[in-house]
Scaffold this active site. Structure first.
Site, PDB file in Angstrom:
ATOM      1  N   HIS A  20       0.871  -1.194   0.000  1.00 39.80           N
ATOM      2  CA  HIS A  20       0.000   0.000   0.000  1.00 39.80           C
ATOM      3  C   HIS A  20       0.896   1.229   0.000  1.00 39.80           C
ATOM      4  O   HIS A  20       1.383   1.658   1.048  1.00 39.80           O
ATOM      5  CB  HIS A  20      -0.914  -0.044   1.227  1.00 39.80           C
ATOM      6  CG  HIS A  20      -1.892   1.105   1.305  1.00 39.80           C
ATOM      7  ND1 HIS A  20      -3.023   1.063   2.103  1.00 39.80           N
ATOM      8  CD2 HIS A  20      -1.928   2.321   0.698  1.00 39.80           C
ATOM      9  CE1 HIS A  20      -3.689   2.198   1.985  1.00 39.80           C
ATOM     10  NE2 HIS A  20      -3.033   2.991   1.145  1.00 39.80           N
ATOM     11  N   HIS A  22       1.268   4.963  -2.277  1.00 36.25           N
ATOM     12  CA  HIS A  22       0.884   5.873  -3.371  1.00 36.25           C
ATOM     13  C   HIS A  22       2.163   6.522  -3.867  1.00 36.25           C
ATOM     14  O   HIS A  22       2.852   7.200  -3.093  1.00 36.25           O
ATOM     15  CB  HIS A  22      -0.066   6.958  -2.861  1.00 36.25           C
ATOM     16  CG  HIS A  22      -1.310   6.388  -2.256  1.00 36.25           C
ATOM     17  ND1 HIS A  22      -2.485   6.270  -2.963  1.00 36.25           N
ATOM     18  CD2 HIS A  22      -1.558   5.884  -1.024  1.00 36.25           C
ATOM     19  CE1 HIS A  22      -3.405   5.722  -2.180  1.00 36.25           C
ATOM     20  NE2 HIS A  22      -2.867   5.477  -0.996  1.00 36.25           N
ATOM     21  N   GLU A 203     -11.055   3.375   6.291  1.00 36.72           N
ATOM     22  CA  GLU A 203      -9.993   4.246   6.808  1.00 36.72           C
ATOM     23  C   GLU A 203     -10.701   5.328   7.635  1.00 36.72           C
ATOM     24  O   GLU A 203     -10.602   5.352   8.850  1.00 36.72           O
ATOM     25  CB  GLU A 203      -9.195   4.859   5.650  1.00 36.72           C
ATOM     26  CG  GLU A 203      -8.081   5.804   6.084  1.00 36.72           C
ATOM     27  CD  GLU A 203      -7.378   6.507   4.894  1.00 36.72           C
ATOM     28  OE1 GLU A 203      -7.965   6.561   3.796  1.00 36.72           O
ATOM     29  OE2 GLU A 203      -6.254   7.024   5.095  1.00 36.72           O
ATOM     30  N   ASP A 281       1.898   3.889   2.938  1.00 30.90           N
ATOM     31  CA  ASP A 281       0.854   4.750   2.374  1.00 30.90           C
ATOM     32  C   ASP A 281       1.444   5.951   1.617  1.00 30.90           C
ATOM     33  O   ASP A 281       1.593   5.902   0.406  1.00 30.90           O
ATOM     34  CB  ASP A 281      -0.114   5.201   3.487  1.00 30.90           C
ATOM     35  CG  ASP A 281      -1.497   5.572   2.977  1.00 30.90           C
ATOM     36  OD1 ASP A 281      -1.752   5.410   1.781  1.00 30.90           O
ATOM     37  OD2 ASP A 281      -2.329   6.025   3.793  1.00 30.90           O
ATOM     38  N   ASP A 282       1.769   7.022   2.346  1.00 38.96           N
ATOM     39  CA  ASP A 282       2.335   8.246   1.739  1.00 38.96           C
ATOM     40  C   ASP A 282       3.538   8.690   2.577  1.00 38.96           C
ATOM     41  O   ASP A 282       3.472   9.680   3.309  1.00 38.96           O
ATOM     42  CB  ASP A 282       1.274   9.354   1.718  1.00 38.96           C
ATOM     43  CG  ASP A 282       0.048   8.952   0.937  1.00 38.96           C
ATOM     44  OD1 ASP A 282       0.098   8.972  -0.300  1.00 38.96           O
ATOM     45  OD2 ASP A 282      -0.960   8.579   1.569  1.00 38.96           O
TER      46      ASP A 282
HETATM   47  N1  ADE Z   1      -4.504   8.995  -1.538  1.00 39.46           N
HETATM   48  C1  ADE Z   1      -3.256   9.014  -1.079  1.00 39.46           C
HETATM   49  N2  ADE Z   1      -3.228   8.544   0.179  1.00 39.46           N
HETATM   50  C2  ADE Z   1      -4.482   8.227   0.522  1.00 39.46           C
HETATM   51  C3  ADE Z   1      -5.090   7.696   1.670  1.00 39.46           C
HETATM   52  N3  ADE Z   1      -4.404   7.386   2.763  1.00 39.46           N
HETATM   53  N4  ADE Z   1      -6.411   7.506   1.667  1.00 39.46           N
HETATM   54  C4  ADE Z   1      -7.121   7.816   0.590  1.00 39.46           C
HETATM   55  N5  ADE Z   1      -6.601   8.319  -0.532  1.00 39.46           N
HETATM   56  C5  ADE Z   1      -5.293   8.522  -0.570  1.00 39.46           C
HETATM   57 ZN    ZN Z   2      -3.660   4.863   0.764  1.00 35.56          ZN
END
Ligand code: ADE
Ligand code: ZN
Length: 338
Positions: A20, A22, A203, A281-282
């Protein structure tokens, strides 16, 4: 203290997969400013420090606003290549053997960037990573759920010439008010075209969205899924299906899904028999890549060495690799832990 240091080293070295991630969320401020300058694009922030100070979010939407703004500097194929390559170098340092990365084509095509520009830059970096770093990958094309269904359909159409480069489709962006059911028909078409399916659910959105992702989108994996815990029937369903959840501890902390990592539900999820994995995630926005996610959650929940081995093993088992590839990765894990 010695035990803590020992586990930190163990986490850093253990072979793992990331499921996971992005790619736009790996865009570090330093690279963002460099590319902005190269492309003659103005950022809303005077310098790196000022930008970093803005990384203080109360919820998902506040983060997304800054994340989409940062993407505005990505114009040329080389920009997408550079961003992806920087992440892959980091992945190598952190002993990621395999990564399944998401990209958001609409974030770029809505600004007039060609779909081909975006995917070619990312694909070239993924190909180089296989050759130069020995990292394998899958690519997930994610639809922005705040946009209408027809925009997702259009994106699915744009992907046709690049089908061999894309393994799965996903669903991300603002969850509340945009349930999976909004995209049932798009995902049905994607499935008919042979793509695997993932979706962010649970989430910020309720357990009901997890059920919709399972039943209406027929997902192969759920991104996040934390709020399934609010409905025991949903938990039981996930356990029965052996459905993988890609949990992201530091993301949950930074987006205030949990108020404190000691209150993170990861241990409860493991105890309930859920098939959980750890991911970043990010990472450029949330204060850590995959190893920092493992280290901080281990520390907060006092996870054992066996928990860490289970989580790393789950990351391979929940991946979209084939059976043989999975067993090769599990052998590498075994070599490390024996
Ligand atoms: N886009 C990038 N990160 C995200 C996240 N944690 N939840 C939803 N969309 C996203
Ligand atoms: Zn995400």
């Amino acid at each position: 203290m010695r035990a803590k240091n020992y586990l930190k080293k163990f986490i850093e070295g253990i072979p793992k997969a990331e499921l996971h991630l992005h790619i736009e969320g790996t865009f570090e401020p330093e690279l963002m400013f460099k590319i902005a300058k190269r492309n003659g694009v103005n950022l809303d922030y005077k310098n790196i420090e000022e930008l970093k100070r803005a990384y203080n979010f109360s919820n998902l939407q506040e983060f997304l606003n800054i994340y989409y703004a940062g993407c505005n500097v990505l114009i040329n194929e080389v920009d997408f290549y550079d961003m992806t390559w920087e992440y892959l170098k980091k992945a190598k340092e952190q002993n990621i053997l395999h990564t399944e990365i998401m990209f958001d084509p609409q974030t770029h095509t809505d600004r007039g960037i060609m779909f081909a520009t975006v995917i070619t830059g990312i694909h070239k970096a993924l190909t180089d990573a296989k050759i130069k770093l020995g990292i394998t990958s899958k690519l997930i094309m994610s639809f922005l759920r705040h946009l209408p269904e027809d925009s997702a359909f259009e994106t699915l159409g744009q992907a046709v010439p690049f089908k061999d480069w894309i393994d799965a489709v996903g669903l991300d962006s603002s969850e509340l008010g945009h349930p999976p059911s909004k995209f049932e028909r798009v995902f049905q078409k994607a499935k008919e075209e042979g793509y695997l399916i993932v979706a962010h659910a649970g989430e910020e959105g309720p357990a009901e969205y997890v059920t919709e992702a399972l039943e209406l989108l027929q997902v192969d994996r759920i991104d996040h899924g934390n709020r399934c815990l609010e409905d025991i029937a949903v938990v039981n369903d996930l356990v029965e299906r052996r459905m993988a959840l890609t949990v992201c501890p530091l993301s949950n902390l930074k987006l205030r899904v949990v108020e404190d990592l000691t209150k993170h539900p990861l241990k409860e999820m493991l105890d309930k028999g859920l098939f959980v994995t750890i991911n970043s995630d990010d990472p450029a926005y949330f204060g850590g890549y995959i190893n920092e996610n493992y280290i901080e959650i281990q520390n907060a929940l006092d996870l054992s060495k066996e928990d860490i081995i289970q989580l790393a093993g789950n990351s391979f088992k929940a991946s979209f690799l084939n059976k043989i590839e999975k067993s090769q990765m599990m052998n590498k894990l075994k070599e490390f832990t024996d």
